[in-house]
Structure formats: structure tokens, C-alpha cells
Design a protein around this motif. Structure first.
Motif, short mmCIF file in Angstrom:
data_model
loop_
_atom_site.label_atom_id
_atom_site.label_comp_id
_atom_site.label_asym_id
_atom_site.label_seq_id
_atom_site.Cartn_x
_atom_site.Cartn_y
_atom_site.Cartn_z
N GLU A 231 91.45 20.63 58.29
CA GLU A 231 91.87 19.53 57.43
C GLU A 231 91.06 19.47 56.12
O GLU A 231 91.55 19.02 55.10
CB GLU A 231 91.80 18.18 58.16
N LYS A 232 89.82 19.96 56.15
CA LYS A 232 88.98 19.99 54.94
C LYS A 232 88.92 21.38 54.32
O LYS A 232 88.29 21.56 53.29
CB LYS A 232 87.56 19.53 55.29
N MET A 233 89.55 22.35 54.96
CA MET A 233 89.57 23.74 54.52
C MET A 233 88.15 24.27 54.26
O MET A 233 87.85 24.79 53.19
CB MET A 233 90.43 23.92 53.26
N LEU A 234 87.27 24.12 55.25
CA LEU A 234 85.92 24.61 55.08
C LEU A 234 85.35 25.15 56.37
O LEU A 234 85.84 24.85 57.46
CB LEU A 234 85.00 23.55 54.49
N LEU A 235 84.33 25.98 56.23
CA LEU A 235 83.54 26.47 57.36
C LEU A 235 82.21 25.75 57.32
O LEU A 235 81.56 25.69 56.27
CB LEU A 235 83.31 27.98 57.26
N ARG A 236 81.78 25.18 58.45
CA ARG A 236 80.52 24.46 58.50
C ARG A 236 79.64 25.04 59.61
O ARG A 236 80.09 25.25 60.73
CB ARG A 236 80.76 22.97 58.77
N GLY A 237 78.38 25.31 59.26
CA GLY A 237 77.42 25.82 60.24
C GLY A 237 76.97 24.71 61.17
O GLY A 237 76.63 23.61 60.70
N THR A 238 76.96 24.96 62.46
CA THR A 238 76.60 23.91 63.42
C THR A 238 75.09 23.70 63.52
O THR A 238 74.65 22.61 63.85
CB THR A 238 77.15 24.24 64.82
N ARG A 239 74.30 24.69 63.23
CA ARG A 239 72.84 24.55 63.34
C ARG A 239 72.19 24.10 62.03
O ARG A 239 71.33 23.23 62.04
CB ARG A 239 72.21 25.87 63.78
N HIS A 240 72.58 24.72 60.92
CA HIS A 240 71.90 24.46 59.66
C HIS A 240 72.73 23.61 58.69
O HIS A 240 72.23 23.20 57.66
CB HIS A 240 71.51 25.77 58.98
N GLY A 241 74.00 23.40 59.00
CA GLY A 241 74.86 22.55 58.18
C GLY A 241 75.38 23.20 56.91
O GLY A 241 76.00 22.53 56.09
N GLU A 242 75.13 24.48 56.73
CA GLU A 242 75.66 25.18 55.54
C GLU A 242 77.18 25.14 55.59
O GLU A 242 77.78 25.24 56.65
CB GLU A 242 75.20 26.64 55.56
N ARG A 243 77.79 24.94 54.42
CA ARG A 243 79.25 24.89 54.39
C ARG A 243 79.80 25.75 53.28
O ARG A 243 79.17 25.95 52.25
CB ARG A 243 79.75 23.46 54.26
N TYR A 244 80.98 26.28 53.52
CA TYR A 244 81.70 27.11 52.56
C TYR A 244 83.07 26.49 52.36
O TYR A 244 83.81 26.33 53.33
CB TYR A 244 81.86 28.54 53.08
N SER A 245 83.40 26.14 51.11
CA SER A 245 84.70 25.54 50.83
C SER A 245 85.23 26.04 49.48
O SER A 245 84.45 26.47 48.62
CB SER A 245 84.62 24.01 50.85
N PRO A 246 86.54 26.00 49.27
CA PRO A 246 87.12 26.46 48.01
C PRO A 246 86.49 25.73 46.82
O PRO A 246 86.25 24.53 46.88
CB PRO A 246 88.60 26.12 48.14
N GLY A 247 86.19 26.49 45.78
CA GLY A 247 85.58 25.93 44.58
C GLY A 247 84.07 26.07 44.54
O GLY A 247 83.46 25.87 43.50
N ASP A 248 83.46 26.39 45.68
CA ASP A 248 82.01 26.59 45.70
C ASP A 248 81.65 27.84 44.91
O ASP A 248 82.32 28.86 45.00
CB ASP A 248 81.48 26.76 47.14
N ASN A 249 80.58 27.75 44.14
CA ASN A 249 80.06 28.90 43.41
C ASN A 249 79.04 29.60 44.29
O ASN A 249 78.30 28.95 45.04
CB ASN A 249 79.39 28.46 42.11
N MET A 250 79.00 30.90 44.18
CA MET A 250 78.01 31.65 44.96
C MET A 250 77.71 32.95 44.24
O MET A 250 78.38 33.31 43.28
CB MET A 250 78.51 31.92 46.37
N GLU A 251 76.66 33.59 44.69
CA GLU A 251 76.34 34.93 44.24
C GLU A 251 76.43 35.84 45.44
O GLU A 251 75.99 35.48 46.54
CB GLU A 251 74.96 34.98 43.60
N VAL A 252 77.04 36.99 45.23
CA VAL A 252 77.21 37.96 46.31
C VAL A 252 76.64 39.30 45.87
O VAL A 252 76.53 39.58 44.68
CB VAL A 252 78.70 38.12 46.70
N MET A 253 76.27 40.09 46.85
CA MET A 253 75.76 41.42 46.59
C MET A 253 76.63 42.42 47.34
O MET A 253 77.00 42.18 48.49
CB MET A 253 74.31 41.55 47.03
N LEU A 254 76.96 43.50 46.68
CA LEU A 254 77.78 44.55 47.29
C LEU A 254 76.91 45.38 48.22
O LEU A 254 75.85 45.85 47.83
CB LEU A 254 78.40 45.42 46.20
#
Length: 107
Positions: A55-78
Motif C-alpha cells: 500500500e505504501k510501495m516500499l521495502l522496510r527493514g525489520t531490524r534497522h528500519g531502513e526503507r526504500y521507496s520511489p523517489g528516494d535518492n541514493m548512490e550505487v556502485m557497480l
């Protein structure tokens, strides 16, 4: 091939990205400078156990509470490029959530 060449020249480069879609199996993102879409499987997001909140279109970590949702900015490494399977392997190096504007009450 451009991405592989860039990776060979600077394997530790961080790419600025924005999350475009979140599914129960991982996140899709777009590399801003290259206009390239990438994907990170849920098992590659870290040590946490992630729960998909549809319903919120996100992934939430159960231990640390980190969340990933559309619109979030991030840096990635190949991590790798595989031309045979036409797949790239990425991992998240940093994540920031957009600040939501709050409407001011006039009085």
C-alpha cells in the motif's frame, strides 16, 4: 560497453541514482548521469530482513528500519557487468529520503 569501460577506469565510482519502482523482490533505479535503469535484488540490500509494504510501495527493514521507496535518492556502485546474460550487479553505498514539504498555516 560504455558502462564496463567506465567501471574499468574507476571501479570505486559512485553513481547518483533515484529509485523509480519498488517491488517485493527488489528495487529499480535510474542512474541520473547515464539515463540507465538498474535493479538490485532484495537479498543484495544488506543484512536486514525487508518486508514489502504494498500500500505504501516500499521495502522496510525489520531490524534497522531502513526503507526504500520511489523517489528516494541514493548512490550505487557497480560490482560487475555480464555481457553474456546482459546483466549488471549493483549495490547501494548511500541512501537519502526526500524532505516532504509541509504546508504552513496562515493565521
Amino acid at each position: 560497453r560504455l558502462l564496463q569501460t567506465m567501471h574499468e577506469k574507476d571501479p570505486g565510482r559512485d553513481y547518483k541514482a533515484i529509485i523509480t519502482r519498488v517491488k517485493n523482490f527488489g528495487i529499480y533505479f535510474e542512474i541520473i548521469d547515464l539515463l540507465l535503469e538498474g535493479f538490485i535484488h532484495i537479498s543484495d540490500l544488506g543484512e536486514d530482513y525487508y518486508v514489502y509494504e504494498e500500500e505504501k510501495m516500499l521495502l522496510r527493514g525489520t531490524r534497522h528500519g531502513e526503507r526504500y521507496s520511489p523517489g528516494d535518492n541514493m548512490e550505487v556502485m557497480l560490482q560487475s557487468v555480464d555481457f553474456v546474460s546482459q546483466e549488471t550487479k549493483w549495490y547501494v553505498t548511500s541512501l537519502t529520503h526526500p524532505i516532504q514539504n509541509q504546508s504552513k498555516k496562515q493565521g
